[in-house]
Design a protein around this motif. Structure first.
Motif, short mmCIF file in Angstrom:
data_model
loop_
_atom_site.label_atom_id
_atom_site.label_comp_id
_atom_site.label_asym_id
_atom_site.label_seq_id
_atom_site.Cartn_x
_atom_site.Cartn_y
_atom_site.Cartn_z
N PHE A 128 1.03 -1.57 -0.32
CA PHE A 128 -0.05 -0.25 -0.17
C PHE A 128 0.93 1.12 -0.14
O PHE A 128 2.00 1.57 0.64
N LEU A 129 0.19 2.67 -0.66
CA LEU A 129 1.05 3.89 -0.87
C LEU A 129 -0.14 4.97 0.64
O LEU A 129 -0.99 4.66 0.52
N LEU A 130 0.54 4.85 1.39
CA LEU A 130 -0.24 6.18 2.37
C LEU A 130 -0.24 7.71 1.52
O LEU A 130 1.34 7.79 2.18
N VAL A 139 -4.65 9.68 5.57
CA VAL A 139 -5.50 11.13 4.94
C VAL A 139 -6.02 9.96 3.67
O VAL A 139 -7.08 9.59 3.52
N SER A 140 -5.99 8.34 3.40
CA SER A 140 -6.00 8.18 1.82
C SER A 140 -4.58 7.62 1.43
O SER A 140 -3.40 7.05 2.15
N TYR A 141 -5.33 5.89 0.58
CA TYR A 141 -4.41 5.45 0.51
C TYR A 141 -4.61 4.98 -0.35
O TYR A 141 -5.69 4.93 -0.92
N CYS A 142 -3.72 4.27 -1.40
CA CYS A 142 -4.26 3.04 -1.74
C CYS A 142 -3.56 1.37 -2.17
O CYS A 142 -2.00 1.36 -2.04
N ALA A 143 -4.04 0.76 -3.05
CA ALA A 143 -2.88 -0.42 -3.12
C ALA A 143 -1.94 -0.10 -4.33
O ALA A 143 -1.85 0.78 -4.56
N LEU A 144 -0.66 -1.28 -3.91
CA LEU A 144 0.54 -0.90 -4.54
C LEU A 144 1.31 -1.82 -4.65
O LEU A 144 1.34 -2.48 -3.47
N ASP A 145 1.73 -2.57 -6.13
CA ASP A 145 2.00 -3.79 -6.24
C ASP A 145 3.35 -3.12 -5.63
O ASP A 145 4.16 -2.39 -6.66
N PHE A 146 4.42 -4.42 -5.69
CA PHE A 146 5.78 -4.46 -5.56
C PHE A 146 5.82 -3.20 -4.62
O PHE A 146 6.40 -1.96 -5.54
N ARG A 176 -9.92 13.18 -9.29
CA ARG A 176 -9.75 11.38 -8.92
C ARG A 176 -8.83 11.12 -8.25
O ARG A 176 -8.68 10.14 -8.22
N GLY A 177 -7.78 11.92 -8.20
CA GLY A 177 -6.03 12.02 -7.40
C GLY A 177 -5.10 11.69 -8.17
O GLY A 177 -5.40 11.57 -9.65
N LEU A 186 -4.60 7.75 -5.88
CA LEU A 186 -4.07 7.48 -4.87
C LEU A 186 -5.25 9.13 -4.66
O LEU A 186 -4.91 9.84 -5.30
N PRO A 187 -5.93 9.25 -4.23
CA PRO A 187 -7.22 10.03 -3.09
C PRO A 187 -6.26 11.63 -3.27
O PRO A 187 -5.07 11.97 -2.38
#
Length: 200
Positions: A128-130, A139-146, A176-177, A186-187
């Motif tokens: 994940f990227l935070l 605040v937000s996060y998104c999945a992050l491969d590798f 969208r981010g 990422l928002p």
């Protein structure tokens, strides 16, 4: 030898609206603003002075406080089999700044274990990227491969390949981010964000 497969927890591929937003961001010469450097920033280059030396600890605390299943270590029971979801690593990347606002970027890697007393199913990694506030609130996060990435100026790099640019400030980005690795968003955390027209 155990092989770890890093994968997103969500959809198998981008939706049509995500593809359109990705094309808008990639195809436009979006307005960009400089992100100034400030003394006493939350995080800088490795080895440089950090106003908060316990960054990894504070980021881990923010993950726990989020109470999100994706971002908190826990155990679970599935068909009478026990599994654990372990926090393997946290990495502080640095700060992104715009005007008077600043946010901390970090990555987290979790490992979903095999069933207790079994080698199956094989362990699986989830990266994940935070994005955190100066108060170390998620605040937000998104999945992050590798998630073995680094922050150089405004660019997020995997090796020497840019996979995101946090200087982007066009309309699509503010709605969208930030487009990450041509796969997810990422928002957008800054105060000039716009409503997402695809949001329900």
């Amino acid at each position: 030898m155990i092989l770890l497969f890093i994968g997103a927890l969500t959809s198998c591929g981008p939706s049509s609206s995500q593809k359109q937003a990705r094309a808008e961001i990639e195809g436009s010469q979006a307005e960009r603003v400089a992100i100034p450097s400030k003394d006493g920033k939350l995080a800088g280059a490795p080895g440089s002075y950090a106003a908060q030396p316990n960054l990894v600890g504070r980021i881990t605390e923010a993950l726990i406080a989020s109470k999100l299943d994706d971002l908190t270590p826990h155990t679970s029971l599935d068909r009478d089999k026990k599994f654990s979801y372990n926090l393997k690593s946290v990495d502080c990347l640095g700060t992104i700044e715009r005007g008077t606002e600043s946010f901390l970027l970090a990555t987290a890697l979790f490992i979903r274990s095999s069933a207790e007393n079994s080698e199956y199913p094989p362990p699986r990694g989830h990266g994940f990227l935070l994005c955190l506030s100066p108060q170390f609130e998620l605040v937000s996060y998104c999945a992050l491969d590798f998630p073995q990435v680094s922050l150089s100026g405004t660019e997020l790099l995997r090796g020497d390949k840019p996979i995101a640019d946090f200087a982007a400030s066009g309309t699509a980005t503010r709605q969208r981010g930030f487009l990450i690795d041509r796969a997810t968003f990422l928002p957008y955390p800054f105060a000039d964000r716009l409503p997402d027209p695809s949001a329900p």
